[in-house]
Design a protein around this motif. Structure first.
Motif, PDB file in Angstrom:
ATOM      1  N   SER A 123       0.832  -1.204   0.000  1.00  0.00           N
ATOM      2  CA  SER A 123       0.000   0.000   0.000  1.00  0.00           C
ATOM      3  C   SER A 123       0.871   1.260   0.000  1.00  0.00           C
ATOM      4  CB  SER A 123      -0.919  -0.023   1.227  1.00  0.00           C
ATOM      5  OG  SER A 123      -1.495   1.239   1.457  1.00  0.00           O
ATOM      6  N   ARG A 162      -4.519  -6.242  -5.050  1.00  0.00           N
ATOM      7  CA  ARG A 162      -5.888  -5.818  -4.752  1.00  0.00           C
ATOM      8  C   ARG A 162      -6.892  -6.789  -5.376  1.00  0.00           C
ATOM      9  NH1 ARG A 162      -9.090  -2.792  -7.861  1.00  0.00           N
ATOM     10  NH2 ARG A 162      -7.327  -2.124  -9.120  1.00  0.00           N
ATOM     11  N   THR A 181     -10.795  -6.604   5.899  1.00  0.00           N
ATOM     12  CA  THR A 181     -10.271  -5.390   5.272  1.00  0.00           C
ATOM     13  C   THR A 181      -9.877  -4.348   6.308  1.00  0.00           C
ATOM     14  OG1 THR A 181     -11.690  -5.747   3.359  1.00  0.00           O
ATOM     15  CG2 THR A 181     -10.828  -3.529   3.648  1.00  0.00           C
TER      16      THR A 181
ATOM     17  N   ARG B 269      -1.668   0.408  16.053  1.00  0.00           N
ATOM     18  CA  ARG B 269      -2.852   0.984  15.409  1.00  0.00           C
ATOM     19  C   ARG B 269      -3.385   2.176  16.199  1.00  0.00           C
ATOM     20  NH1 ARG B 269      -4.411  -4.609  14.447  1.00  0.00           N
ATOM     21  NH2 ARG B 269      -3.917  -5.118  12.304  1.00  0.00           N
ATOM     22  N   GLN B 278      -7.696  10.089  13.574  1.00  0.00           N
ATOM     23  CA  GLN B 278      -8.895   9.249  13.639  1.00  0.00           C
ATOM     24  C   GLN B 278      -9.414   9.146  15.067  1.00  0.00           C
ATOM     25  OE1 GLN B 278      -8.925   5.176  12.137  1.00  0.00           O
ATOM     26  NE2 GLN B 278      -8.019   5.947  10.268  1.00  0.00           N
ATOM     27  N   TRP B 464     -16.647  -2.514   1.792  1.00  0.00           N
ATOM     28  CA  TRP B 464     -15.266  -2.958   2.048  1.00  0.00           C
ATOM     29  C   TRP B 464     -14.422  -2.914   0.787  1.00  0.00           C
ATOM     30  CZ3 TRP B 464     -13.296  -7.183  -0.469  1.00  0.00           C
ATOM     31  CH2 TRP B 464     -14.202  -8.116  -0.992  1.00  0.00           C
ATOM     32  N   GLU B 465     -15.019  -3.130  -0.368  1.00  0.00           N
ATOM     33  CA  GLU B 465     -14.195  -3.124  -1.581  1.00  0.00           C
ATOM     34  C   GLU B 465     -13.618  -1.744  -1.842  1.00  0.00           C
ATOM     35  OE1 GLU B 465     -15.211  -5.234  -5.125  1.00  0.00           O
ATOM     36  OE2 GLU B 465     -16.560  -6.589  -4.043  1.00  0.00           O
ATOM     37  N   ARG B 467     -12.994   0.435   0.465  1.00  0.00           N
ATOM     38  CA  ARG B 467     -11.956   0.657   1.478  1.00  0.00           C
ATOM     39  C   ARG B 467     -10.663  -0.077   1.113  1.00  0.00           C
ATOM     40  NH1 ARG B 467     -16.409  -0.203   5.006  1.00  0.00           N
ATOM     41  NH2 ARG B 467     -15.582  -2.053   6.048  1.00  0.00           N
ATOM     42  N   LEU B 468     -10.830  -1.255   0.568  1.00  0.00           N
ATOM     43  CA  LEU B 468      -9.656  -2.016   0.149  1.00  0.00           C
ATOM     44  C   LEU B 468      -8.959  -1.313  -1.023  1.00  0.00           C
ATOM     45  CD1 LEU B 468      -8.235  -4.724   0.887  1.00  0.00           C
ATOM     46  CD2 LEU B 468      -9.508  -5.763  -0.980  1.00  0.00           C
ATOM     47  N   ASN B 469      -9.755  -0.811  -1.965  1.00  0.00           N
ATOM     48  CA  ASN B 469      -9.183  -0.087  -3.111  1.00  0.00           C
ATOM     49  C   ASN B 469      -8.361   1.095  -2.665  1.00  0.00           C
ATOM     50  OD1 ASN B 469     -10.254  -1.764  -4.978  1.00  0.00           O
ATOM     51  ND2 ASN B 469     -12.057  -0.500  -5.396  1.00  0.00           N
ATOM     52  N   ARG B 470      -8.859   1.788  -1.625  1.00  0.00           N
ATOM     53  CA  ARG B 470      -8.178   2.976  -1.149  1.00  0.00           C
ATOM     54  C   ARG B 470      -6.748   2.669  -0.670  1.00  0.00           C
ATOM     55  NH1 ARG B 470     -11.806   5.217   3.133  1.00  0.00           N
ATOM     56  NH2 ARG B 470     -13.538   5.226   1.663  1.00  0.00           N
ATOM     57  N   LEU B 471      -6.586   1.470  -0.134  1.00  0.00           N
ATOM     58  CA  LEU B 471      -5.254   1.096   0.351  1.00  0.00           C
ATOM     59  C   LEU B 471      -4.231   1.073  -0.778  1.00  0.00           C
ATOM     60  CD1 LEU B 471      -5.958  -1.884   2.771  1.00  0.00           C
ATOM     61  CD2 LEU B 471      -4.703   0.173   3.355  1.00  0.00           C
ATOM     62  N   PHE B 472      -4.719   0.686  -1.952  1.00  0.00           N
ATOM     63  CA  PHE B 472      -3.774   0.548  -3.065  1.00  0.00           C
ATOM     64  C   PHE B 472      -3.927   1.697  -4.041  1.00  0.00           C
ATOM     65  CE2 PHE B 472      -4.647  -3.730  -1.412  1.00  0.00           C
ATOM     66  CZ  PHE B 472      -3.372  -4.052  -0.999  1.00  0.00           C
TER      67      PHE B 472
END
Lengths: 346, 472
Positions: A123, A162, A181, B269, B278, B464-465, B467-472
Motif C-alpha cells: 500500500s 488488490r 479489510t 494501530r 482518527q 469494504w471493496e 476501502r480495500l481499493n483505497r489502500l492501493f
C-alpha cells in the motif's frame, strides 16, 4: 475469551474437559490433547490463542454454570451444555468460519503476520511513500516479506494484490470481508484494533479473530495458485500437521519395519514410536496412515468384540486382563482413531 | 572535522539546532560526560544520532522502556540509519542470534538494562569499540531504580567494566537531588546541560472534586467542552479501558485506551490512529507517551494523582508541543494520595519481610516482584542492614516526592511556582493566564480552549471493496 465464545466450544452430548480446550488453544501439543481435540472436533483451533493464560477458561465457565447454561463436574473441569445452553449456543448468530477444515494445514498466525505487513508495504509502495512506521512484527516475518517484496515489486503489484484479495474476500460473508479489510494497515489507514472491530460489529473479540483467520485461510488457499501475488510468501506456511520426528517415524514404519525395530533404528523408545504414530493417525486422513500394517484385521476384530457403545465411553481398564496384557493401550487408542476416521463418530 | 552545523544539515537537513542540542554536543565533542536535561520534544535523540554519525564505533543506548526501544529503532531506520538494532527480553531467540552475529557492524545498539547486566552480553559489548554510552531516561536511576528496575543501579559498575566510555545521560526532568543521585550512581562528574522545564503555553489547572462520582462527571463535562485532541492519564489499565468506552459512548468523542496490556499490533494501530486524527482522545497509563510525536495535543488530564512532580511534568509535557495554548488539568479528590502511597508500598518490602527473607531466602517465591528485588540485592552481596536502610531512605524520598505533588494539588496561589520550584527554577510573576489552583474557576473560553462546533463531516459509509481499493 468470553462466556459466549466458550459456549460454542462445548457440546450437549459430550462431556468436555476445559483443560484440553485450553491446551489446544495454547498449542500444547500432547498426544492426549490432540486425541481429545479430534474427539471434540476442535483440532482447527490448535495454536490459535497462544497468549491465553493458564486457567483462562475457568472464569467464563463459572459464569456459564451460574446462568445454568452448562453443567458437570466443575472441580474436575469437565462440562457439557444443558438444554438451555444448547438452545443459547445454536440460537445466536455466532460466527462460523467456512475455511476451518484447512486450518490445521497452514500456520495461520504466521500467515496473518505476513499478510498484514505485505499489505502495508504494498500500500505504501503504491502511494510512493518509503518513510513510514512498519508494523512491529518478528524478524522471520520481516525477512520473508522483505524478500517477497523485492521479488514482486513493480507497477502491477498493487493492482494484482488488490484483485487477488478482492476475489478471495468475495467468497466470504460480506461482514467477514469488511472485518478482514479493516484490520489492514496501509497508506493513511492505520486499521482498526480487534476490540474496536468487536465493538463496531457487536461481536466478541474472539469472533473477530475467527473472522481474521477465515480471511487469511481463504487468501492462503487462493495463493496456492502459482500465479497468485502472495504465492511465494504463503507457500512455505502450508505443512503436514505432524511434527518432523513423527513424520520420520511414520516413514520408517511405512517402509516396513515392526515398531520395535523402528525404535532401535531411530534410537528412540518404543513408547515414543507409538506416540509418534498416534499423532500422525490423529492429524492425517485415514488414507495417509498405514492402518492395515499397524492395526491388523485380527486386532480390529478383537476390539470390535470387546468394546460397545459410544467411543467416549470405552475404558481400556475394563477390557479383560488377558487382552490388556497382550494389547497395549496404544492399540486401543489407535483403534478408536481408526473408527473415527471411518466416520463412526459414535 | 566538519562543523556540527554541517553535520546537522547533511544528516537531518536542518540549519539550526534546537536549544540544548548544541551545548550537549559541544560538551561531548570535548570529551566531557554530559547530563542533558531537556524538555520532552526538544529532540534529545538527535544528540546521540549526530554524535554517532560523526564518530566511528558503536553508540550503546540503554533504555528502560521496551516498547519505546523498538519505536526508536524504527525511527532511526526511517531517518536513514540502517545499522541499528535493539535487544530486549522480548527479542526472539533467532533474531537475537542474528543481531549478535552482526554486533560489530552496528552503529547504534539499544539494550534494556536487564539485558546489559547479563554477564555474557556485557562481555560481548565489552569487545565493541564504543564511541558513546547513552543512558536514556536517566531519571529512572532514581525514580524507578530501587523499586522496579534494580539493574539501573548496576549501571555505574557496568560503566566501569566497559572502561568508562564517554557517557551521555538524557532526561526530561531532574531536580537537584535527582541530578546528584544520577552522578553518584554512575560514578561521574558530568557537565549539566539544562533548559527550563517551564512550558508557558501550557495552562495549569487543579480541579477539586468531592469524591469519585463527582470526579467522573467533572471529567465527562471537561471532555465534552475541551478542544481536542487530548490525553487522560490513569494509574489503572482497567480504568483507562472502561473510561475510554464510557466517554466515547457518552460524549461522542473518538476515544481509545492505551496501556502495556495491549498487543504490539494494537498499540501500533492506536498510536497511528491518534497521529492521523482518527482518534481524538487517548485514555492512557504511563506506558503511553515516550516516543509519541504529536504536536497538537491540547489537553492532558490526570485522573489519578501522580507519585511525584517529575512524572507529572513528563506527562503534561506532551501537551502543546506546537506552542499553541494548551492545558494540564489535575482532578483531585481528598484522599487521592492514598493510591500512589499504596502503589509505592506494594512494591516495597517492609522490615519484617526483609528480616524473614534474609533468614530463609530459599523459602520465598521469586515470582513475587518484591522477593525478586530482594534476590537481586542479596545476589549482589548487599547486607540485610544495608537493604533495610536503602528501603527506609527510599520510602522517605518517595514520601517527600508525594508530599510535593500533594502540595501542588492543594496550592492556593500559583501552581507554576510550586512546579518550577521543585526543579530549582523561579517562576515568572503569577497572572490569570498562568494557572487556576483548586478554588479558582476555570474559564476555557478565555483560554481559547473551548471546542468549536465542527461541521459534522459524517463520512458516508463505504463498502469494504472501496476501502480495500483505497489502500492501493
Amino acid at each position: 475469551m468470553d462466556p459466549a465464545d466458550l459456549l460454542q466450544l462445548l457440546s450437549e452430548q459430550q462431556d468436555r474437559r476445559l483443560r484440553v480446550i485450553e491446551n489446544l488453544l495454547r498449542g500444547r501439543r500432547t498426544v492426549s490433547t490432540l486425541y481429545w481435540g479430534l474427539r471434540y472436533d476442535l483440532l482447527p483451533l490448535l495454536n490459535l490463542a497462544k497468549p491465553l493464560d493458564r486457567g483462562a477458561l475457568d472464569a467464563p465457565a463459572q459464569l456459564l454454570a451460574q446462568q445454568g447454561l452448562i453443567a458437570g463436574d466443575s472441580a474436575e473441569g469437565v462440562v457439557h451444555l444443558t438444554e438451555r445452553g444448547q438452545t443459547a449456543a445454536t440460537s445466536t448468530t455466532y460466527y462460523r468460519p467456512i475455511t476451518r477444515q484447512n486450518w490445521v494445514n497452514v500456520d495461520l498466525i504466521a500467515a496473518r503476520q505476513r499478510l498484514l505487513l505485505a499489505v502495508q508495504v504494498a500500500s505504501q509502495y503504491a502511494h510512493s511513500t518509503s518513510r513510514y512506521y512498519p508494523l512491529a512484527t518478528d524478524l522471520t516475518t520481516r525477512q520473508a516479506v522483505r524478500r517477497w517484496f523485492h521479488r514482486v515489486k513493480g507497477p502491477d503489484l498493487a493492482t494484482n494484490l488488490r484483485e487477488a484479495l478482492v476475489s478471495s474476500l468475495r467468497q466470504l460473508p460480506a461482514e467477514t470481508a469488511a472485518v478482514v479489510t479493516d484490520q489492514f494497515t496501509g497508506y493513511q489507514q492505520p486499521g482498526y484494533t480487534v476490540s474496536q472491530l468487536a465493538q463496531s460489529t457487536n461481536r466478541s473479540a474472539w469472533e473477530i479473530q475467527l473472522m481474521h483467520f477465515d480471511g487469511v485461510a481463504q487468501i492462503a488457499l487462493a495463493a496456492q495458485e502459482a500465479q497468485h501475488p502472495l504465492h511465494d510468501l504463503f507457500q512455505p506456511l502450508w505443512a503436514v500437521p505432524v511434527s518432523r520426528s513423527a513424520q520420520q517415524t511414520l516413514q520408517a514404519v511405512e517402509a516396513g519395519g515392526d515398531l520395535a525395530r523402528v525404535a532401535r533404528v531411530r534410537k528412540v523408545k518404543l513408547s515414543t514410536v507409538r506416540e509418534h504414530l498416534l499423532e500422525a493417525a490423529i492429524m492425517l486422513p485415514a488414507t495417509e496412515f498405514p492402518y492395515d500394517q499397524v492395526l491388523s484385521e485380527t486386532i480390529r476384530q478383537r476390539f470390535a468384540a470387546a468394546v460397545t457403545g459410544p467411543i467416549d465411553s470405552w475404558q481400556y481398564m475394563e477390557l479383560p486382563a488377558a487382552m490388556r496384557d497382550e494389547l497395549d493401550f496404544f492399540y486401543f487408542r489407535l483403534y478408536a482413531i481408526w473408527r473415527m476416521k471411518r466416520g463412526d463418530s459414535e | 572535522m566538519e562543523t556540527l552545523e554541517a553535520s546537522l544539515e547533511k544528516v537531518f537537513g536542518f540549519n539550526t539546532f534546537r536549544s540544548g542540542q548544541k551545548a550537549a554536543l559541544t560538551a561531548l565533542e570535548s570529551n566531557q560526560d554530559t547530563l542533558a536535561i531537556l524538555p520532552t520534544g526538544a529532540g534529545k535523540t538527535l544528540i546521540y544520532q549526530l554524535y554517532g554519525y560523526r564518530h566511528p564505533g558503536c553508540v550503546l543506548i540503554v533504555s528502560p522502556l521496551l516498547s519505546l526501544m523498538n519505536d526508536q529503532v524504527d525511527r532511526m531506520r526511517i531517518s536513514g540509519f540502517k545499522r541499528v538494532a535493539a535487544i530486549t527480553s522480548q527479542t526472539g531467540y533467532v533474531e537475537r542470534q542474528v543481531i549478535l552475529e552482526h554486533l560489530n557492524e552496528l552503529q547504534f545498539l539499544f539494550l534494556s538494562p536487564e539485558m546489559l547486566a547479563q554477564p555474557q552480553m556485557l562481555a560481548r559489548v565489552g569487545q565493541l569499540d564504543l564511541s558513546l554510552l547513552v543512558i536514556d531516561e536517566a531519571h529512572c536511576i532514581v525514580q524507578w531504580g530501587p523499586d522496579f528496575r534494580p539493574e539501573y543501579l548496576l549501571l555505574g559498575a557496568i560503566r566501569t567494566k566497559l572502561n568508562q566510555p564517554l557517557t551521555l545521560m538524557l532526561t526530561a526532568t531532574a531536580g537537584k537531588v535527582t541530578r546528584q543521585e544520577i552522578s553518584k550512581q554512575l560514578r561521574l562528574q558530568p557537565q549539566v546541560v539544562t533548559e527550563s522545564v517551564d512550558r508557558p503555553n501550557i495552562f495549569l489547572d487543579v480541579e477539586n472534586v468531592a469524591n469519585e462520582a463527582e470526579k467522573q462527571s467533572r471529567l465527562q463535562a471537561l471532555v465534552a467542552k475541551l478542544q481536542l485532541p487530548g490525553v487522560i492519564y490513569f494509574s489503572s489499565k482497567q480504568q483507562a479501558t472502561d473510561t475510554a468506552l464510557w466517554l466515547q459512548q457518552t460524549t461522542g468523542v473518538q476515544a481509545a485506551a492505551y496501556h502495556a496490556g495491549l498487543s504490539g499490533e494494537d498499540r501500533f494501530r492506536i498510536q497511528q490512529q491518534f497521529m492521523t486524527g482518527q482518534l481524538d482522545l487517548i485514555c492512557a497509563t504511563s506506558a503511553f507517551g515516550m516516543g509519541i510525536d504529536k504536536n497538537d495535543v491540547r489537553f492532558v488530564i490526570h485522573y489519578h494523582l501522580p507519585a511525584d512532580l517529575e512524572s507529572y511534568a513528563q506527562e503534561i509535557g506532551r501537551a502543546g508541543r506546537d506552542g499553541q495554548p494548551s492545558i494540564a488539568i489535575l482532578l483531585y479528590a481528598p484522599g487521592d494520595e492514598q493510591l500512589p502511597l499504596a502503589l509505592g508500598q506494594s512494591n516495597r518490602p517492609d522490615e519484617a519481610t526483609i528480616t524473614r527473607y534474609y533468614a530463609h531466602p530459599q523459602s520465598f517465591a521469586a515470582d513475587d516482584p518484591v522477593i525478586h528485588l530482594l534476590d537481586f540485592y542479596r545476589g549482589h552481596g548487599i547486607s540485610q542492614a544495608a537493604v533495610t536502610q536503602l528501603f527506609t531512605r527510599r520510602e522517605k524520598e518517595r514520601n517527600r516526592a508525594l508530599a510535593n505533588m500533594l502540595a501542588y494539588a492543594r496550592e492556593r496561589r500559583c501552581l507554576r511556582q510550586v512546579w518550577l520550584q521543585a526543579f530549582d527554577e523561579t517562576s515568572p510573576a503569577h497572572s490569570a493566564a498562568c494557572c487556576a489552583p483548586g478554588e479558582v474557576a476555570l474559564d476555557l473560553d478565555q483560554l481559547e480552549l473551548l471546542r468549536q462546533p465542527t461541521s459534522e463531516t459524517e463520512n458516508a459509509p463505504t463498502d469494504w471493496e472501496t476501502r480495500l481499493n483505497r489502500l492501493f
